[in-house]
Design a protein around this motif. Structure first.
Motif, PDB file in Angstrom:
ATOM      1  N   CYS A  11       0.829  -1.209   0.000  1.00 31.84           N
ATOM      2  CA  CYS A  11       0.000   0.000   0.000  1.00 31.84           C
ATOM      3  C   CYS A  11       0.862   1.257   0.000  1.00 31.84           C
ATOM      4  CB  CYS A  11      -0.922   0.000   1.217  1.00 31.84           C
ATOM      5  SG  CYS A  11      -2.260  -1.216   1.138  1.00 31.84           S
ATOM      6  N   SER A  12       1.920   1.261   0.799  1.00 35.41           N
ATOM      7  CA  SER A  12       2.808   2.417   0.859  1.00 35.41           C
ATOM      8  C   SER A  12       3.432   2.703  -0.502  1.00 35.41           C
ATOM      9  CB  SER A  12       3.905   2.171   1.900  1.00 35.41           C
ATOM     10  OG  SER A  12       4.810   3.244   1.950  1.00 35.41           O
ATOM     11  N   VAL A  49       5.597   6.789  12.705  1.00 34.19           N
ATOM     12  CA  VAL A  49       4.468   7.645  12.324  1.00 34.19           C
ATOM     13  C   VAL A  49       4.972   8.949  11.713  1.00 34.19           C
ATOM     14  CG1 VAL A  49       2.447   8.893  13.176  1.00 34.19           C
ATOM     15  CG2 VAL A  49       2.997   6.626  14.098  1.00 34.19           C
ATOM     16  N   GLU A  50       5.963   9.555  12.348  1.00 32.89           N
ATOM     17  CA  GLU A  50       6.510  10.820  11.845  1.00 32.89           C
ATOM     18  C   GLU A  50       7.149  10.638  10.473  1.00 32.89           C
ATOM     19  OE1 GLU A  50       9.182  11.790  14.981  1.00 32.89           O
ATOM     20  OE2 GLU A  50       7.643  12.754  16.227  1.00 32.89           O
ATOM     21  N   GLU A  51       7.844   9.525  10.290  1.00 33.68           N
ATOM     22  CA  GLU A  51       8.558   9.275   9.045  1.00 33.68           C
ATOM     23  C   GLU A  51       7.614   9.018   7.877  1.00 33.68           C
ATOM     24  OE1 GLU A  51      11.340   5.643   8.010  1.00 33.68           O
ATOM     25  OE2 GLU A  51      12.341   6.964   9.438  1.00 33.68           O
ATOM     26  N   ASN A  52       6.412   8.546   8.191  1.00 35.46           N
ATOM     27  CA  ASN A  52       5.479   8.153   7.130  1.00 35.46           C
ATOM     28  C   ASN A  52       4.162   8.923   7.186  1.00 35.46           C
ATOM     29  OD1 ASN A  52       6.834   5.715   5.711  1.00 35.46           O
ATOM     30  ND2 ASN A  52       7.094   5.266   7.886  1.00 35.46           N
ATOM     31  N   GLN A  53       4.240  10.183   7.601  1.00 35.68           N
ATOM     32  CA  GLN A  53       3.045  11.020   7.665  1.00 35.68           C
ATOM     33  C   GLN A  53       2.345  11.127   6.317  1.00 35.68           C
ATOM     34  OE1 GLN A  53       1.014  13.100   9.772  1.00 35.68           O
ATOM     35  NE2 GLN A  53       1.793  11.589  11.213  1.00 35.68           N
ATOM     36  N   ASP A  54       3.127  11.176   5.245  1.00 34.74           N
ATOM     37  CA  ASP A  54       2.517  11.308   3.920  1.00 34.74           C
ATOM     38  C   ASP A  54       1.750  10.057   3.508  1.00 34.74           C
ATOM     39  OD1 ASP A  54       4.947   9.964   3.907  1.00 34.74           O
ATOM     40  OD2 ASP A  54       5.462  10.551   1.867  1.00 34.74           O
ATOM     41  N   SER A 297       8.218   2.390   5.254  1.00 31.73           N
ATOM     42  CA  SER A 297       9.319   3.220   4.760  1.00 31.73           C
ATOM     43  C   SER A 297       9.934   2.667   3.480  1.00 31.73           C
ATOM     44  CB  SER A 297      10.395   3.358   5.848  1.00 31.73           C
ATOM     45  OG  SER A 297       9.871   4.028   6.983  1.00 31.73           O
ATOM     46  N   SER A 298      10.064   1.349   3.385  1.00 33.69           N
ATOM     47  CA  SER A 298      10.640   0.776   2.163  1.00 33.69           C
ATOM     48  C   SER A 298       9.699   0.965   0.982  1.00 33.69           C
ATOM     49  CB  SER A 298      10.966  -0.707   2.354  1.00 33.69           C
ATOM     50  OG  SER A 298       9.799  -1.478   2.579  1.00 33.69           O
ATOM     51  N   GLY A 299       8.380   0.894   1.237  1.00 35.20           N
ATOM     52  CA  GLY A 299       7.418   1.155   0.170  1.00 35.20           C
ATOM     53  C   GLY A 299       7.497   2.591  -0.315  1.00 35.20           C
ATOM     54  N   ARG A 300       7.681   3.505   0.629  1.00 34.91           N
ATOM     55  CA  ARG A 300       7.806   4.923   0.268  1.00 34.91           C
ATOM     56  C   ARG A 300       9.078   5.162  -0.547  1.00 34.91           C
ATOM     57  NH1 ARG A 300      10.481   8.255   3.215  1.00 34.91           N
ATOM     58  NH2 ARG A 300      10.239   6.978   5.085  1.00 34.91           N
TER      59      ARG A 300
END
Length: 373
Positions: A11-12, A49-54, A297-300
């Motif tokens: 999903c990310s 959470v902070e790292e993946n806010q987007d 994070s890896s998906g982002r």
């Protein structure tokens, strides 16, 4: 783009691609007909959470059940630590469903109940066989870019040549299986606990427990090896409940968790027109086995590299190697964690360790604490 797997990593990746390049067609295939109610592990660090806010910012607040500031780590009878790692207890059912809805909202085509398997690459395109469990029919899809996000037991990494069958068998030997109870009980310890102490069943990596919210608590274990029987895991967890003197237990869920990678990242996570993300790539803490943070994070990271690859009209491994360069900057790419896991086994079993090994082990625990998983 075809993404195989509808968990946090898949999903990310999809969300990132559609936000950065809306005109790109993205299909996500998930073999489960619906997202499971509960999964092992319902904690997420503040840093995640902070790292993946987007990715999760639009819906995360409704997933929170309570805050967490620290947890107990019992390594052996003589070694116990209180680790400060602020984060949240979350409702994984709401989290998973919301993440999937967000994936659809940004424009990805999500197909539940569809099992997808890569079957070959030709002329710069991957062919994927899709089995529709509703119609019981199969068909072939083609894509310019393939993302493997099917979890640690999905062998698409073998089908695409990222790892050989023989090496995959070696790599997967350290996978662990999670099993968890969700119960109503009198347990109300605000701190999570993870108990690594060896017990009569040596295959048990650790047992854990934490108060979730409103008298709900989660108790579980990680077991190294293939699934045995449900009654076997039930026996081990009931022993834990008796040891903790938990009273007034009423079972809410007895879910079986997924396999979690324990050998560290795959030797190679990219090739022409393909990358692997999340658990499928081996991105999990090899000591504590947390994986949601690394999945998101890896998906982002993967999604951003894919968009750049399309913009540069270069989906070959020569360009996609940048994906591996980027994720290796993250904590789960740190070789100290893998070394730390080996030393951790010695420490928990009270085997002799050198001063140098203790220093490496301490660094591995610090990486875990600082990164929040």
């Amino acid at each position: 783009v075809i993404i195989i797997g509808g968990g946090p990593a898949g999903c990310s990746t999809g969300i990132t691609i559609k936000r950065l390049m809306p005109e790109l067609e993205v299909e996500l295939f998930e073999q489960r007909p619906k997202i499971s109610k509960v999964e092992c592990g319902e904690a997420l660090s503040k840093k995640a959470v902070e790292e993946n806010q987007d990715i999760i910012g639009r819906f995360f607040n409704k997933c929170i059940r309570r805050g967490v500031r620290e947890f107990d780590v019992i390594i052996n009878d003589n070694l116990e630590k209180i680790v400060s790692s602020p984060g949240y207890m979350i409702d994984r059912s709401i989290f998973n469903k919301s993440l999937l809805k967000e994936t659809e909202r940004v424009g990805c085509k999500v197909k539940m109940g569809h099992r997808a398997v890569p079957i070959g690459r030709k002329n710069g395109k991957w062919k994927v066989k899709v089995d529709n469990r509703y119609t019981h029919k199969s068909y072939i899809e083609e894509c310019d870019m393939l993302v493997l996000a099917g979890g640690s037991s999905f062998k698409g990494v073998v089908d695409t040549g990222l790892i050989s069958e023989k090496d995959y068998e070696k790599w997967s030997r350290n996978h662990v299986f999670g099993y968890q109870y969700k119960v109503l009980s009198s347990y109300n310890n605000e701190r999570l606990f993870i108990d690594f102490r060896p017990n009569p069943t040596p295959e048990v990596v650790y047992r854990y427990g934490f108060y979730h919210h409103d008298n709900e608590s989660n108790f579980g274990l990680l077991y190294r090896g293939r699934f045995v029987t449900k009654s076997f895991y039930d026996k081990l967890l009931n022993e834990l409940l008796r040891k903790l003197k938990i009273k007034r237990v009423k079972f809410i869920e007895r879910p079986v968790g997924n396999y979690i990678p324990g050998s560290g990242p795959l030797p190679r996570t990219y090739d022409d027109n393909v990358i692997a993300v999340g658990d499928n790539a081996g991105f999990a803490n090899p000591i504590f086995f947390g994986g949601v943070h690394a999945a998101l994070s890896s998906g982002r990271i993967g999604g951003k590299i894919i968009v750049e690859a399309f913009k540069n009209k270069d989906l070959t491994k020569n360009f996609l190697k940048e994906y591996e360069s980027e994720w290796r900057k993250m904590p789960w790419g740190d070789p100290i964690l893998i070394k730390g896991r080996e030393i951790h086994e010695k420490v928990r079993n009270k085997e002799p360790v050198t001063q140098e090994e203790l220093e490496i082990y301490s660094k591995a625990l610090d990486i875990t604490k600082d990164y929040g998983w």
